[in-house]
Design a protein around this motif. Structure first.
Motif, PDB file in Angstrom:
ATOM      1  N   GLY A 140      30.301   2.052 -26.222  1.00 27.16           N
ATOM      2  CA  GLY A 140      30.624   0.952 -25.330  1.00 27.16           C
ATOM      3  C   GLY A 140      30.693   1.314 -23.862  1.00 27.16           C
ATOM      4  N   SER A 141      30.578   2.595 -23.548  1.00 29.13           N
ATOM      5  CA  SER A 141      30.686   2.993 -22.144  1.00 29.13           C
ATOM      6  C   SER A 141      29.411   2.668 -21.391  1.00 29.13           C
ATOM      7  N   VAL A 142      29.572   2.495 -20.079  1.00 33.16           N
ATOM      8  CA  VAL A 142      28.456   2.182 -19.190  1.00 33.16           C
ATOM      9  C   VAL A 142      28.243   3.350 -18.232  1.00 33.16           C
ATOM     10  N   ASN A 143      27.120   3.349 -17.532  1.00 36.83           N
ATOM     11  CA  ASN A 143      26.721   4.517 -16.757  1.00 36.83           C
ATOM     12  C   ASN A 143      26.663   4.229 -15.263  1.00 36.83           C
ATOM     13  N   VAL A 144      27.481   4.959 -14.500  1.00 36.89           N
ATOM     14  CA  VAL A 144      27.370   4.962 -13.035  1.00 36.89           C
ATOM     15  C   VAL A 144      27.330   6.427 -12.607  1.00 36.89           C
ATOM     16  N   PRO A 145      26.137   7.050 -12.621  1.00 37.85           N
ATOM     17  CA  PRO A 145      26.045   8.466 -12.248  1.00 37.85           C
ATOM     18  C   PRO A 145      26.384   8.675 -10.789  1.00 37.85           C
ATOM     19  N   VAL A 146      26.919   9.842 -10.475  1.00 41.46           N
ATOM     20  CA  VAL A 146      27.322  10.099  -9.095  1.00 41.46           C
ATOM     21  C   VAL A 146      26.162   9.970  -8.124  1.00 41.46           C
ATOM     22  N   SER A 147      24.954  10.296  -8.565  1.00 42.24           N
ATOM     23  CA  SER A 147      23.797  10.215  -7.674  1.00 42.24           C
ATOM     24  C   SER A 147      23.560   8.797  -7.169  1.00 42.24           C
ATOM     25  N   ALA A 148      24.015   7.796  -7.934  1.00 43.92           N
ATOM     26  CA  ALA A 148      23.825   6.402  -7.542  1.00 43.92           C
ATOM     27  C   ALA A 148      24.775   5.976  -6.427  1.00 43.92           C
ATOM     28  N   LEU A 149      25.749   6.825  -6.115  1.00 46.08           N
ATOM     29  CA  LEU A 149      26.779   6.478  -5.137  1.00 46.08           C
ATOM     30  C   LEU A 149      26.617   7.216  -3.810  1.00 46.08           C
ATOM     31  N   LEU A 150      25.598   8.065  -3.733  1.00 48.97           N
ATOM     32  CA  LEU A 150      25.390   8.890  -2.545  1.00 48.97           C
ATOM     33  C   LEU A 150      24.049   8.586  -1.892  1.00 48.97           C
ATOM     34  N   LYS A 151      24.011   8.727  -0.575  1.00 47.31           N
ATOM     35  CA  LYS A 151      22.749   8.569   0.134  1.00 47.31           C
ATOM     36  C   LYS A 151      21.861   9.782  -0.151  1.00 47.31           C
ATOM     37  N   PRO A 152      20.636   9.566  -0.521  1.00 48.25           N
ATOM     38  CA  PRO A 152      19.741  10.690  -0.841  1.00 48.25           C
ATOM     39  C   PRO A 152      19.568  11.635   0.350  1.00 48.25           C
ATOM     40  N   GLY A 153      19.630  12.922   0.070  1.00 49.41           N
ATOM     41  CA  GLY A 153      19.343  13.917   1.093  1.00 49.41           C
ATOM     42  C   GLY A 153      20.504  14.331   1.962  1.00 49.41           C
ATOM     43  N   ARG A 154      21.503  13.460   2.124  1.00 49.58           N
ATOM     44  CA  ARG A 154      22.611  13.778   3.025  1.00 49.58           C
ATOM     45  C   ARG A 154      23.935  13.993   2.297  1.00 49.58           C
ATOM     46  N   LEU A 155      24.019  13.543   1.063  1.00 46.84           N
ATOM     47  CA  LEU A 155      25.239  13.667   0.267  1.00 46.84           C
ATOM     48  C   LEU A 155      26.423  12.927   0.883  1.00 46.84           C
ATOM     49  N   THR A 156      26.136  11.938   1.716  1.00 51.08           N
ATOM     50  CA  THR A 156      27.188  11.083   2.251  1.00 51.08           C
ATOM     51  C   THR A 156      27.332   9.855   1.358  1.00 51.08           C
ATOM     52  N   LYS A 160      27.491   6.121   0.010  1.00 52.67           N
ATOM     53  CA  LYS A 160      26.809   4.878   0.319  1.00 52.67           C
ATOM     54  C   LYS A 160      27.806   3.877   0.905  1.00 52.67           C
ATOM     55  N   PRO A 161      27.327   2.870   1.619  1.00 45.74           N
ATOM     56  CA  PRO A 161      28.233   1.876   2.205  1.00 45.74           C
ATOM     57  C   PRO A 161      29.048   1.159   1.134  1.00 45.74           C
ATOM     58  N   PRO A 162      30.232   0.687   1.502  1.00 48.02           N
ATOM     59  CA  PRO A 162      31.109   0.035   0.530  1.00 48.02           C
ATOM     60  C   PRO A 162      30.447  -1.091  -0.258  1.00 48.02           C
ATOM     61  N   ALA A 163      29.646  -1.919   0.394  1.00 48.92           N
ATOM     62  CA  ALA A 163      29.014  -3.048  -0.298  1.00 48.92           C
ATOM     63  C   ALA A 163      28.071  -2.562  -1.392  1.00 48.92           C
ATOM     64  N   GLU A 164      27.331  -1.496  -1.123  1.00 51.58           N
ATOM     65  CA  GLU A 164      26.409  -0.959  -2.126  1.00 51.58           C
ATOM     66  C   GLU A 164      27.173  -0.327  -3.289  1.00 51.58           C
ATOM     67  N   VAL A 165      28.258   0.365  -2.970  1.00 55.03           N
ATOM     68  CA  VAL A 165      29.074   0.965  -4.022  1.00 55.03           C
ATOM     69  C   VAL A 165      29.691  -0.122  -4.903  1.00 55.03           C
ATOM     70  N   ALA A 166      30.226  -1.153  -4.266  1.00 54.57           N
ATOM     71  CA  ALA A 166      30.841  -2.259  -5.016  1.00 54.57           C
ATOM     72  C   ALA A 166      29.818  -2.943  -5.915  1.00 54.57           C
ATOM     73  N   GLU A 167      28.607  -3.127  -5.408  1.00 51.39           N
ATOM     74  CA  GLU A 167      27.562  -3.773  -6.195  1.00 51.39           C
ATOM     75  C   GLU A 167      27.196  -2.941  -7.422  1.00 51.39           C
ATOM     76  N   ARG A 168      27.179  -1.622  -7.247  1.00 51.30           N
ATOM     77  CA  ARG A 168      26.802  -0.740  -8.367  1.00 51.30           C
ATOM     78  C   ARG A 168      27.827  -0.822  -9.494  1.00 51.30           C
ATOM     79  N   PHE A 169      29.108  -0.857  -9.138  1.00 50.04           N
ATOM     80  CA  PHE A 169      30.139  -0.957 -10.170  1.00 50.04           C
ATOM     81  C   PHE A 169      30.181  -2.356 -10.793  1.00 50.04           C
ATOM     82  N   ALA A 170      29.988  -3.371  -9.970  1.00 48.48           N
ATOM     83  CA  ALA A 170      29.997  -4.736 -10.503  1.00 48.48           C
ATOM     84  C   ALA A 170      28.866  -4.947 -11.500  1.00 48.48           C
ATOM     85  N   ALA A 171      27.748  -4.277 -11.264  1.00 45.57           N
ATOM     86  CA  ALA A 171      26.573  -4.450 -12.127  1.00 45.57           C
ATOM     87  C   ALA A 171      26.810  -3.973 -13.557  1.00 45.57           C
TER      88      ALA A 171
END
Length: 294
Positions: free
Chosen positions: A210-226, A228-239
């Protein structure tokens, strides 16, 4: 303290610009938290743990000290890597390294911020809230050509009293009880191939049912390891159905990557968040626990 618009706790994130401007602040305690995992086959273990001390000693943010997560801050009597020690024990270990009352702690890592968020989550679990992660970590600092130094730095011991927050770390029974519970959402922070069961790194391949997948790579900007903006992070979890009103349980391989997801859920204002400390290092090897693939 600089603000990160849209996050609920912007004081827990600092930029490289801010840190560069405050390096001489006598209240700051800056730590490199880097650990490396060397994935191996045929050894009966998912990976070999290596503290990032050698890279730290070669070059680090000026004045920063080093924290060895496995060697200094974990319960080495546990059969699993990185197990959270008892709160009073952990507080004493942190205090010996200079973390405590009147100190502002900045945590950074190399290659992934998950090592910094793991230490941050541990500090929060024992009631210490004056800590932040460096967005982008050493990778961003170095890429910007900011100063570094070699050798080793240490801080004088501090005073730190544990004020535990029960429930920030949980065991397998709490996770098992959440299976099928409409009021809970269990999130796997591992890579998609591990979530689908295409990789048997931890033992039985697959995921907690029953678990869902939000890998850490989906939460970071590629190449910089910073982050992602709050709206993008929120959208990923809501999805994946991580509703703020639900109890959120997070896991990964050993309770490390899960803390990056947990840190960002906390930043989004979620209140009921727990990390399964032993994660798949325990679950995948226990045949009494259910597992699913696909």
């Amino acid at each position: 303290m600089p603000a990160t618009p849209g996050f609920a706790h912007p004081e827990a994130i600092v930029s490289t610009e801010w840190l560069a401007a405050h390096l001489r602040d006598p209240a700051l305690r800056i730590f490199d938290c880097t650990t490396y995992l060397h994935y191996e086959t045929g050894t009966g273990r998912p990976y070999r743990v290596e503290a990032g001390r050698a890279d730290y000693e070669a070059a680090h943010i000026p004045g920063s000290a080093f924290l060895d997560l496995q060697g200094e801050l974990s319960d080495t009597a546990s059969p699993f890597n990185f197990t959270m020690p008892a709160p009073e024990d952990l507080a004493a270990r942190f205090a010996a390294r200079g973390i405590g009352e009147g100190r502002r702690v900045i945590l950074y890592a190399r290659k992934s911020p998950q090592w910094a968020t793991r230490v941050w989550w541990m500090l929060r679990a024992i009631g210490f809230d004056d800590a932040a992660i460096l967005d982008g970590g050493f990778d961003a600092w170095s890429a910007e050509g900011r100063p570094t130094e070699a050798g080793e730095s240490r801080y004088e011991p501090a005073r730190l009293t544990a004020r535990p927050r029960p429930g920030l770390f949980v065991g397998k029974e709490a996770v098992k009880a959440a299976i099928g519970d409409a009021g809970a959402c269990t999130i796997n922070a591992l890579a998609p191939d591990l979530h689908r069961g295409e990789n048997d790194r931890y033992g039985r391949p697959g995921r907690i049912p029953g678990s869902v997948n939000v890998p850490v790579s989906a939460l970071l900007k590629p190449g910089r390891l910073t982050l992602k903006p709050p709206a993008e992070v929120a959208e990923r979890f809501a999805a994946v159905g991580a509703d703020p009103g639900k109890r959120i349980l997070l896991y990964c391989g050993g309770g490390i990557a899960a803390t990056l997801d947990a840190f960002l859920l906390h930043q989004l204002g979620y209140r009921d968040i727990a990390v399964y400390d032993a994660s798949m290092s325990e679950w995948a090897k226990d045949p009494s626990l259910p597992i699913e693939q696909g």
